[in-house]
Scaffold this motif. Structure first.
Motif, short mmCIF file in Angstrom:
data_model
loop_
_atom_site.label_atom_id
_atom_site.label_comp_id
_atom_site.label_asym_id
_atom_site.label_seq_id
_atom_site.Cartn_x
_atom_site.Cartn_y
_atom_site.Cartn_z
N ARG A 89 -1.75 4.51 -10.86
CA ARG A 89 -1.57 4.26 -9.42
C ARG A 89 -2.62 3.29 -8.88
NH1 ARG A 89 -2.75 9.14 -6.30
NH2 ARG A 89 -0.87 9.99 -7.20
N ASP A 90 -3.88 3.42 -9.30
CA ASP A 90 -4.92 2.52 -8.79
C ASP A 90 -4.65 1.07 -9.16
OD1 ASP A 90 -6.22 4.72 -7.67
OD2 ASP A 90 -7.63 4.94 -9.35
N LYS A 117 6.86 12.22 -7.55
CA LYS A 117 6.21 10.92 -7.68
C LYS A 117 6.97 10.05 -8.68
CE LYS A 117 2.69 11.65 -4.97
NZ LYS A 117 2.43 10.82 -3.80
N SER A 150 1.55 4.20 -3.06
CA SER A 150 1.25 5.61 -2.79
C SER A 150 2.30 6.57 -3.33
CB SER A 150 1.07 5.84 -1.28
OG SER A 150 2.32 5.78 -0.62
N TRP A 151 3.48 6.09 -3.65
CA TRP A 151 4.55 6.93 -4.18
C TRP A 151 4.44 7.15 -5.68
CZ3 TRP A 151 8.74 9.44 -1.88
CH2 TRP A 151 8.78 9.34 -0.50
N ALA A 154 -1.80 -0.18 -7.08
CA ALA A 154 -2.25 -0.47 -5.70
C ALA A 154 -3.02 -1.78 -5.62
CB ALA A 154 -3.11 0.68 -5.20
N LYS A 212 0.84 -1.20 0.00
CA LYS A 212 0.00 0.00 0.00
C LYS A 212 0.88 1.26 0.00
CE LYS A 212 -3.76 2.22 2.50
NZ LYS A 212 -4.69 2.12 3.62
N ALA A 213 1.91 1.25 0.83
CA ALA A 213 2.83 2.39 0.88
C ALA A 213 3.61 2.50 -0.42
CB ALA A 213 3.78 2.24 2.07
#
Length: 191
Positions: A99-100, A168, A80-81, A103, A76-77
């Motif tokens: 990103r989704d 990012k 997030s980047w 994740a 998860k972390a």
């Protein structure tokens, strides 16, 4: 003759004085072009790595924070980047866009899988809004029988400064470490 000796001595002293001043400024966090570094951008001592530029030091700091967050928070972390339009390219797998989607794929927990990496090199572009790092990674986990399992390889991360000023990951690529020379032609036990 004497004049030549004094001139040579003076040039040597002047060079030493300039070096000491530049080294002192670098240690104080000031660059020759007048840029003052923030604490998170402090460059290493020029006595340790005289080639480390502020942009590279900044990217190495980003990598260290990214790696620590991932070690503490797992997949998860890690996700997030990434930028909204970020991409992962993993060895032998289909690219993952966004990103989704990253994740949804990065669901590991830090207690089950520890991903660690260290940058070897990197470079910031001249405008200071994009850069890359590359280096070595290791993944530590346990198989179904509880045996320790380690995967190793190389990675490349491309960073971009977003419109809000944050940095990012826009691309993260990894490939397995090649087999060692001694592992090339071994047969499985019993064959």
């Amino acid at each position: 003759m004497r004049y030549g000796v004094k001139a040579t001595m003076w040039r040597g002293r002047a060079t030493a004085i300039i070096f000491i001043i530049l080294a002192g400024l670098a240690l104080a966090g000031v660059r020759a072009e007048g840029q003052v570094l923030t604490p998170s951008q402090e460059a290493p001592s020029p006595l340790v790595d005289a080639t480390m530029r502020p942009g590279k030091a900044f990217l190495f700091d980003l990598e260290a924070r990214f790696a620590k967050a991932t070690a503490d928070g797992g997949g998860k972390a890690f996700a997030s980047w990434f930028a909204e339009d970020g991409v992962t390219l993993s060895n032998g797998q289909t690219p993952v866009h966004g990103r989704d989607a990253i994740a949804k794929q990065a669901t590991w927990l830090a207690k089950d899988y520890q991903l660690q990496w260290t940058p070897t090199d990197g470079m910031m572009n001249p405008s200071g809004d994009m850069g890359y790092t590359w280096g070595h990674y290791e993944g530590h986990s346990r198989d179904a029988d509880g045996n320790s399992k380690v995967t190793m390889g190389r990675y490349l991360t491309i960073w971009r400064k977003e419109t809000d000023g944050s940095w990012k990951v826009v691309l993260d690529s990894s490939s397995d470490e090649p087999a060692g020379a001694a592992d090339c032609c071994k047969l499985p036990p019993g064959e």
